[in-house]
Design a protein around this motif. Sequence first.
Motif, PDB file in Angstrom:
ATOM      1  N   VAL A  16     -32.626 -47.934  17.876  1.00  0.00           N
ATOM      2  CA  VAL A  16     -32.189 -46.627  18.362  1.00  0.00           C
ATOM      3  C   VAL A  16     -30.961 -46.246  17.536  1.00  0.00           C
ATOM      4  O   VAL A  16     -29.891 -46.822  17.701  1.00  0.00           O
ATOM      5  CB  VAL A  16     -31.867 -46.643  19.860  1.00  0.00           C
ATOM      6  CG1 VAL A  16     -31.405 -45.259  20.316  1.00  0.00           C
ATOM      7  CG2 VAL A  16     -33.092 -47.074  20.663  1.00  0.00           C
ATOM      8  N   LEU A  17     -31.129 -45.299  16.640  1.00  0.00           N
ATOM      9  CA  LEU A  17     -30.098 -44.943  15.670  1.00  0.00           C
ATOM     10  C   LEU A  17     -29.110 -43.942  16.259  1.00  0.00           C
ATOM     11  O   LEU A  17     -29.492 -42.842  16.680  1.00  0.00           O
ATOM     12  CB  LEU A  17     -30.745 -44.359  14.416  1.00  0.00           C
ATOM     13  CG  LEU A  17     -29.806 -43.886  13.307  1.00  0.00           C
ATOM     14  CD1 LEU A  17     -29.004 -45.061  12.745  1.00  0.00           C
ATOM     15  CD2 LEU A  17     -30.594 -43.198  12.199  1.00  0.00           C
ATOM     16  N   THR A  18     -27.839 -44.307  16.290  1.00  0.00           N
ATOM     17  CA  THR A  18     -26.781 -43.399  16.716  1.00  0.00           C
ATOM     18  C   THR A  18     -25.446 -43.916  16.209  1.00  0.00           C
ATOM     19  O   THR A  18     -25.232 -45.128  16.144  1.00  0.00           O
ATOM     20  CB  THR A  18     -26.724 -43.251  18.254  1.00  0.00           C
ATOM     21  OG1 THR A  18     -25.624 -42.402  18.606  1.00  0.00           O
ATOM     22  CG2 THR A  18     -26.536 -44.599  18.934  1.00  0.00           C
ATOM     23  N   GLN A  48     -37.977 -46.657  14.443  1.00  0.00           N
ATOM     24  CA  GLN A  48     -36.675 -46.010  14.595  1.00  0.00           C
ATOM     25  C   GLN A  48     -36.767 -44.830  15.552  1.00  0.00           C
ATOM     26  O   GLN A  48     -37.634 -43.977  15.416  1.00  0.00           O
ATOM     27  CB  GLN A  48     -36.132 -45.551  13.247  1.00  0.00           C
ATOM     28  CG  GLN A  48     -34.691 -45.036  13.309  1.00  0.00           C
ATOM     29  CD  GLN A  48     -34.072 -44.931  11.923  1.00  0.00           C
ATOM     30  OE1 GLN A  48     -33.778 -45.921  11.259  1.00  0.00           O
ATOM     31  NE2 GLN A  48     -33.889 -43.709  11.477  1.00  0.00           N
ATOM     32  N   THR A  62     -34.112 -42.151  18.279  1.00  0.00           N
ATOM     33  CA  THR A  62     -32.767 -41.652  18.525  1.00  0.00           C
ATOM     34  C   THR A  62     -32.606 -41.485  20.035  1.00  0.00           C
ATOM     35  O   THR A  62     -33.603 -41.421  20.777  1.00  0.00           O
ATOM     36  CB  THR A  62     -32.520 -40.297  17.842  1.00  0.00           C
ATOM     37  OG1 THR A  62     -33.378 -39.322  18.445  1.00  0.00           O
ATOM     38  CG2 THR A  62     -32.784 -40.375  16.347  1.00  0.00           C
ATOM     39  N   GLU A 103     -31.895 -38.851  21.484  1.00  0.00           N
ATOM     40  CA  GLU A 103     -32.551 -37.586  21.808  1.00  0.00           C
ATOM     41  C   GLU A 103     -34.054 -37.790  22.017  1.00  0.00           C
ATOM     42  O   GLU A 103     -34.660 -37.157  22.901  1.00  0.00           O
ATOM     43  CB  GLU A 103     -32.307 -36.552  20.703  1.00  0.00           C
ATOM     44  CG  GLU A 103     -30.861 -36.071  20.593  1.00  0.00           C
ATOM     45  CD  GLU A 103     -29.921 -37.113  20.003  1.00  0.00           C
ATOM     46  OE1 GLU A 103     -28.709 -37.048  20.304  1.00  0.00           O
ATOM     47  OE2 GLU A 103     -30.402 -37.994  19.246  1.00  0.00           O
ATOM     48  N   ASP A 104     -34.663 -38.660  21.219  1.00  0.00           N
ATOM     49  CA  ASP A 104     -36.083 -38.966  21.391  1.00  0.00           C
ATOM     50  C   ASP A 104     -36.361 -39.527  22.783  1.00  0.00           C
ATOM     51  O   ASP A 104     -37.432 -39.298  23.360  1.00  0.00           O
ATOM     52  CB  ASP A 104     -36.551 -39.990  20.347  1.00  0.00           C
ATOM     53  CG  ASP A 104     -36.508 -39.437  18.934  1.00  0.00           C
ATOM     54  OD1 ASP A 104     -36.627 -38.202  18.772  1.00  0.00           O
ATOM     55  OD2 ASP A 104     -36.340 -40.242  17.993  1.00  0.00           O
TER      56      ASP A 104
END
Length: 252
Positions: A87-89, A204, A206, A208-209
């Motif tokens: 989870v990219l942040t 990957q 986010t 938001e996803d």
Amino acid sequence: MKKILVAVKRVIDYNARIRVKPDKSGVEMTNVKMSMNPFCEIAVEEALRLREKKLAEEVLAVSLGPKACQDQLRTALAMGADRGIHVLTDVELQPLAVAKLLAKITEKEAPDLLMLGKQAIDDDQNQTGQMLAALLRWPQATFASKVEIDAAQRQAVVTREIDGGLETLRLRLPAVVTTDLRLNEPRYATLPNIMKAKKKPIQQLTPEDLGVDVTPRLQTVRVEEPPKRKGGIMVSSIEELVDKLKNEAKVL
């Protein structure tokens, strides 16, 4: 069990020297060695051992944070995890946000068991596992020093470390388990497995996803190094020791 989900956190390596920033706003991260949180490493190892006992079919490693977190995911994959989710942040994730993100991933992946380190060595908050269990309304066992799975009954028997000794719990699966130091000794990733890990899939996403607001709810006001210990002194008699403990240290 079909699937075990393990959370993996990127932290400052436990051998690195910690330095507070000059403005006291936090810890210096520039050019500091990073590694997988040791308690997360224990969780990965335990999940792999359960799979090797044919008690699970798949081990899924999940990490949340900046792009560099993929290094720790690759380490988990090199140890033997089957695939990863990142989870990219770049937002500084706090325990509640982490728990909410993991809960959403759990809804999508439907694992039979969630394994997390009991705490991270960077903030030592020891909250994520408990919050995650509450959000999912799943049974939980924290500070696990032994984990056994009864596949026929779909239950986990967990021995946990408490102040008074050891406590054994029986949990219905699915459940959340957080791992303590004495649970196992994590394996080293071999060179062939490190090479194989480069080909294993990492999905990957986010926040938001997943529909999760990760805005920090806590503000760090000030970070300071602990005070340096003063040198000890020698006393010539028991009477002098008692006097100093009573009148100087004021502990008597």
